[in-house]
Scaffold this motif. Structure first.
Motif, PDB file in Angstrom:
ATOM      1  N   GLU A   1       0.815  -1.219   0.000  1.00 19.53           N
ATOM      2  CA  GLU A   1       0.000   0.000   0.000  1.00 19.53           C
ATOM      3  C   GLU A   1       0.846   1.265   0.000  1.00 19.53           C
ATOM      4  OE1 GLU A   1      -2.560  -0.275   3.354  1.00 19.53           O
ATOM      5  OE2 GLU A   1      -3.736  -1.914   2.503  1.00 19.53           O
ATOM      6  N   GLY A   2       2.155   1.085  -0.108  1.00 18.99           N
ATOM      7  CA  GLY A   2       3.041   2.243  -0.071  1.00 18.99           C
ATOM      8  C   GLY A   2       3.361   2.731  -1.478  1.00 18.99           C
ATOM      9  N   ARG A   3       4.597   3.154  -1.655  1.00 23.18           N
ATOM     10  CA  ARG A   3       5.000   3.690  -2.959  1.00 23.18           C
ATOM     11  C   ARG A   3       5.378   2.521  -3.854  1.00 23.18           C
ATOM     12  NH1 ARG A   3       4.632   9.379  -3.106  1.00 23.18           N
ATOM     13  NH2 ARG A   3       4.730   8.872  -5.312  1.00 23.18           N
TER      14      ARG A   3
ATOM     15  N   GLU B   1      -0.566   2.079  -7.102  1.00 24.02           N
ATOM     16  CA  GLU B   1       0.047   3.177  -7.856  1.00 24.02           C
ATOM     17  C   GLU B   1       0.641   2.751  -9.192  1.00 24.02           C
ATOM     18  OE1 GLU B   1       0.180   6.371  -6.819  1.00 24.02           O
ATOM     19  OE2 GLU B   1      -0.937   5.900  -5.000  1.00 24.02           O
TER      20      GLU B   1
ATOM     21  N   GLU C   1       4.857   2.357  -7.306  1.00 28.90           N
ATOM     22  CA  GLU C   1       4.741   2.669  -8.737  1.00 28.90           C
ATOM     23  C   GLU C   1       5.700   1.881  -9.621  1.00 28.90           C
ATOM     24  OE1 GLU C   1       5.178   4.878  -6.103  1.00 28.90           O
ATOM     25  OE2 GLU C   1       5.678   6.824  -6.983  1.00 28.90           O
TER      26      GLU C   1
END
Lengths: 714, 333
Positions: free
Chosen positions: B140-142, B305, B144
């Motif tokens: 659920e973090g970065r 992301e 991308e």
């Protein structure tokens, strides 16, 4: 006797001014002979390393350095924090250790025990709603004139849009840092700084010594961009550890720490309503913007928006967001790049809505630019358009080609002050004809040494090798910090004044010796003193008339004598392609037409422009700070994930210096910052032109481009 | 960086013996283009570093009756220019995509195939799986740059190898020595990779004391064409956002057999049987390539992301197919 006036030579008579002259220190830098702060390694130098917070927010419960102090090679330990202190962002400095070898300092840092009381953090700087929910917002004022509401009601076309620019770090090639060495009660500091004359006192005060006991030296600097005006807490720590150890200490920030604490450029995100009449003239601007400058919660100055236009009816409001992230520092032309990207993107979308070409629309609105530069902008637009073949290549937004790769054009314009800053200098003309100059300024990579040498050599009619410029020491006459593009005017104005003053004194002696009726009929050229075209004596013969002692003359500035001026502007146009299947943006050609008054060295002037365009392309396409919402960390603080363009990414760059005689006659104006302002808006507008879709937030990573093409606005 | 022993063996057997020590807490040094990053970040803390550069049997490219035997120490620029590798277009294209002359000249094929993930959580000290207190940070973090395929397990990172997709598409075999001296095993390169369930498991099947010594690439047939397509944000040194490698065997203009392997989209190189199935029996054209690209990502499960990477992976597959067939035009690289 005719009045003696400070002035630059008639343009046609110059042999050096305005020519292409390579930097005098270019070879030294390229060959490694130039010694930067990180190269200073006097006998016995200790190496300092830093422990920084891995936590974004909290309070320090315990710091124990006892075990670290006992580690092999450790000679000094410095605590930046004490028990009970707050930690406000990841990367804040906690402890520094100086040891005989860098690895020993690293090993010792691993023995430091720090315990924190963990507190909640906030790093989502683009999200105004979440920031408000987290109670991290603060109104920072409003700037308005006219009647926006009424103007919107009667406007022919109204456009509403969202635009933004992410936070970036300064990313100086040479990180912040110093080498400190005590010699008795005196402290010698080699400092990577933009402020040689101003930092000695910053070391002295916290060390409890007199500024007279501190010598700051900076012979060369690997970039500062506005982030290196201070001694900084790590600089003072370096001096303290050197004192404690009784040995010199070198402390340079490591790359990750450099990115986290060495300075950032604030983000800016804006909701805009902009309106025009049927002729395409902007009649109203209404905006609210937010962003962060770090924990303090500032951002992009509301008083300069819209930029650089003053529309008849306008209102701009600002909200600052406090984030658990490193503090901002001035970043090349603060905060104009963000202002430009927040204003001229909205203008371009309004133009598209009016079904006007960008060129025609901007031209129509030049009358609203600040500083009465509309005519200069118009001339620059014409030159830029020709260079990029605007007329042939222009198409309405969204008609960039049939295949997946779309091509587009975009433009933007900018302004900057660039007036001369404070400078004092001393020049010496020796009886043997050699000339040297002393000033406590610095060459931050811009060619300051070179333009001073050009000024003096042109003044005395000598070759460049005939003058020697000494700068980079706080023991020389004080000169201002290099920020705001004020250095070139400051130092060259002062040197021209000193040079002319010295020359007049020498002319007087020559006139007396050679029985010349009027000393003012003499000129110095080609190593000789001439009257008309007739040689009177050589420069050396003239200087021998000084006797045994050199002639010393002090120069000062700034002064309102016409040698320097302020206010510069420029127009930038870009031709690029967007791959709509991958989100990649590739620059084909980037043209900048820039005015900056009298140009001393056209080669270094163009070099400034090219460097600025590369920096502009960086923050427009790839460069950004990425904060992690899970850990609060600056998660890409390294040179792999903090993406900077390489030479293959920047396309063909064209720097055209706008220099009719009217510019030469203005005198010298600073150029360092302004060309970095417009690339964001120009590139954004070109992408919109290519694709018909506005990618709202810079930099245009493939993610942002593809999300926008898909209709997802992040 | 921790202190460590340094060893420089001359033979594969010596290397295997040296790597088995310290309970296998040892590291292999070849080109060193990434090892030092890992050491300096304390991502790995080996007790011993085994420098294999002097093992002659692991160097160079040799033609054998079974195909080309490529030593793990073969450097990336050797791959670019080696005449025996000239028919394997997709390999040269992968090497060309690396773009850093420093990495090309120092980096080795074995180092690339065993490259640990570039996941920023891993590199920031949260372990191979990027976990804190058992919670996956990239979930659920970065995320991308994280996986869009094969990401339902604890591993969310993407396989970092630049050459594995092309080699797997060619049907390459991995040759592994150890853990006992003299012991050698072989396996399809595809099965060399694992999506770890725990941080200790690593990204390959290699056990303590084992080392990848060679890859064996089958002889190319006249009818096979290949290509790699990397989508790189930067022209300079950068990691692909997604890549695809294909080997296509055609007859009478129709695809008889297709191998499509994606890189940088999953914790392992990602063999797409769906994309292969979409191609077989078709003539290669824009539409067929697009259909294969669509098939390759049909089962993608993007994270919060990185949905954009699905589109990029789709494009990489399409363009690799078109490039292999000599039909790629006008793409931005």
């Amino acid at each position: 006797m005719a009045e003696r006036k400070f002035a630059w030579p008639a343009r046609a008579e110059n042999t050096l001014i305005g020519k292409d002259i390579p930097r005098l220190d270019g070879v030294a830098k390229a060959s490694g002979q130039a010694k930067y702060t990180a190269d200073i390694n006097t006998a016995g130098t200790l190496f300092a390393k830093l422990l920084t917070s891995t936590l974004a927010a909290g309070k320090i419960k315990k710091i124990d350095v006892d075990a670290a102090k006992k580690m092999p090679g450790v000679k000094a330990v410095h605590l930046f924090k004490k028990v009970g202190d707050d930690v406000r962002w990841e990367g804040e400095l906690i402890v520094a250790i100086a040891a005989e070898r860098a690895e020993q300092a690293d090993d010792a840092l691993k023995q430091v025990q720090v315990e924190y009381e963990v507190q909640p953090f906030f790093v989502d700087e683009a999200n105004i709603v979440r920031a408000a929910q987290a109670d991290r917002t603060k109104g920072l004022g409003k700037n308005a004139k006219g009647d926006v509401e009424a103007a919107l009601k009667t406007a022919a076309v109204v456009h509403r849009g969202y635009y933004g620019v992410a936070t970036i770090s300064h990313m100086c090639l040479e990180p912040h840092g110093s080498h400190c060495e005590w010699k008795g009660d005196d402290l010698d500091v080699h400092l990577s700084t933009q402020n040689v004359s101003g930092t000695a006192g910053q070391f002295a005060e916290p060390l409890g010594i007199d500024a007279a006991n501190v010598t700051v030296t900076s012979d060369y600097e690997g970039g500062g961009f506005g982030s290196k005006f201070q001694a900084d807490e790590w600089g003072v720590a370096c001096a303290k550890m050197a004192k404690e150890a009784g040995k010199p200490v070198r402390l340079m920030l490591d790359r990750a720490t450099e990115l986290k604490v060495g300075g950032t450029r604030p983000s800016g995100y804006v909701d805009v309503t902009i309106a025009a009449n049927a002729d395409g003239e902007v009649v109203a601007w209404d905006s609210i913007h937010w962003g962060t400058a770090g924990f303090g919660g500032g951002g992009v100055d509301v008083n300069q928006l819209p930029y650089p236009f003053d529309f008849p009816n306008r209102s701009a409001a600002q909200i600052g967001i406090s984030c658990n992230s490193g503090p901002n520092r001035a970043w090349r032309a603060p905060p104009h790049p963000q202002l430009c990207a927040m204003t001229q993107t909205a203008m371009d979308d309004l133009a598209a809505k009016l079904k006007m070409g960008s060129y025609e629309f901007f031209k129509k609105n030049l009358k609203h630019t600040l500083q009465n530069k509309a005519d200069v902008y118009a001339a620059e637009m014409e030159i830029a358009a020709k260079a990029i073949d605007w007329k042939a290549k222009w198409h309405p937004h969204g008609e960039g080609g049939k295949g997946p790769v779309k091509r587009g054009l975009g433009m933007a314009l900018h302004r900057w002050g660039g007036g001369a800053g404070p400078c004092t200098c001393t020049i010496k003309v020796h009886p043997d004809g050699s000339v040297e100059s002393f000033l406590g300024s610095q060459d931050i990579g811009t060619g300051t040494r070179t333009v001073i040498a050009i000024t003096l050599a042109e003044t005395f009619g000598l070759p460049l090798a005939g003058v020697k410029v000494n700068l980079g020491s706080s023991k020389y006459p004080p000169s201002g910090a290099s920020g705001g593009s004020i250095t070139v005017g400051g130092v060259c104005g002062a040197h021209r004044r000193a040079g002319q003053t010295a020359l007049w004194q020498i002319f007087d002696k020559v006139a007396e010796k050679y029985k010349i009726e009027s000393a003012d009929s003499l000129v110095a050229k080609g190593g000789d003193i001439l009257k008309g075209k007739e040689k009177v004596c050589t420069w050396k013969q003239a200087c021998s008339l000084l006797g045994q002692m050199p002639l010393e003359v002090k120069g000062e500035g700034p002064k309102k004598d016409g040698l320097t001026a302020d206010q510069v502007g420029g127009v930038q146009m870009v031709d690029l392609s967007v791959d709509t299947e991958t989100g990649l943006v590739r620059i084909h050609k980037f043209v900048c037409v820039q005015d900056c008054g009298l140009i001393l060295d056209e080669l270094t002037a163009r070099s400034q422009v090219l460097g600025a365009l590369i920096m502009g392309i960086a923050y427009s396409l790839s460069e950004e700070r990425i904060m992690d919402n899970k850990t609060g960390r600056y998660i890409n603080a390294d040179l792999q994930n903090y993406k900077l363009p390489r030479i293959g990414d920047v396309g063909e760059l064209v720097a055209i210096m706008y220099q009719p005689d009217s510019e030469y006659d203005r005198g010298v104006v600073g150029l360092g910052e302004p060309p970095v302002i417009a690339p964001g808006a120009a590139i954004s507008n070109a992408v919109a032109n290519a694709t018909g879709v506005r990618v709202p937030v810079l930099p245009f990573t493939p993610k942002r481009v593809l999300d926008a093409l898909k209709g997802v606005h992040a | 960086m921790n202190s460590f022993e340094y060893a420089s063996p001359r033979t594969e057997d010596e290397a295997v013996g040296l790597l088995s020590a310290h309970g296998g807490n040892t590291a292999v040094l070849a080109g060193g283009t990434d090892l030092f990053n890992l050491l300096r970040a304390d991502c790995i803390t080996p007790r011993r570093v085994v420098d294999i550069k002097n093992i002659r049997s692991m160097q160079g490219v040799t033609a054998t009756g079974r195909g080309l035997l490529v030593g793990a120490l073969t450097t990336l620029d050797e791959i670019l220019v080696h005449p025996l590798l000239a028919p394997y277009q997709s390999l040269a294209q992968a090497a060309d995509g690396i773009r850093s002359i420093q990495v090309q000249s120092m980096g080795t094929l074995g180092g690339d195939l065993c490259h640990l993930p570039n996941c920023w959580y891993y590199r920031s000290g949260y372990g191979l799986l990027g976990q804190r207190n058992g919670e996956s940070l990239p979930a659920e973090g970065r995320n991308e740059f994280h996986a869009v395929l094969g990401n339902r397990g604890p591993a969310k990172f993407v396989s970092a190898s630049r050459f594995a997709p092309a080699l797997i598409a060619w049907g390459a075999i991995a040759r592994v020595a150890g853990p006992e001296p003299g012991q050698v095993s072989e396996m399809p390169l595809e099965y060399f990779y694992v999506s770890p369930k725990s941080a200790e498991q690593g990204v390959t099947v290699l056990q303590p004391g084992q080392i990848l010594t060679h890859v064996l690439i089958p002889e190319p047939s006249q009818e096979v064409v290949s290509a790699t397509y990397d989508v790189l944000q930067l022209e300079g040194l950068d990691w692909p956002l997604a890549s695809a490698a294909v080997c296509l065997e055609t007859s009478g203009g129709v695809v008889r057999e297709a191998r499509v392997v994606l890189g940088h989209v999953a914790p392992t190189p990602w063999v797409s049987l769906d994309a292969s199935a979409a191609l077989v029996g078709k003539e290669i054209d824009e539409r067929a390539a697009q259909a294969a690209g669509d098939a390759a990502v049909a089962r993608a499960t993007p994270l919060s992301e990185n949905e954009y990477k699905v589109q990029i992976a789709r494009t990489a597959v399409k363009r690799a197919i078109l490039r292999a067939a000599g039909q790629l035009e006008g793409a931005l690289s």
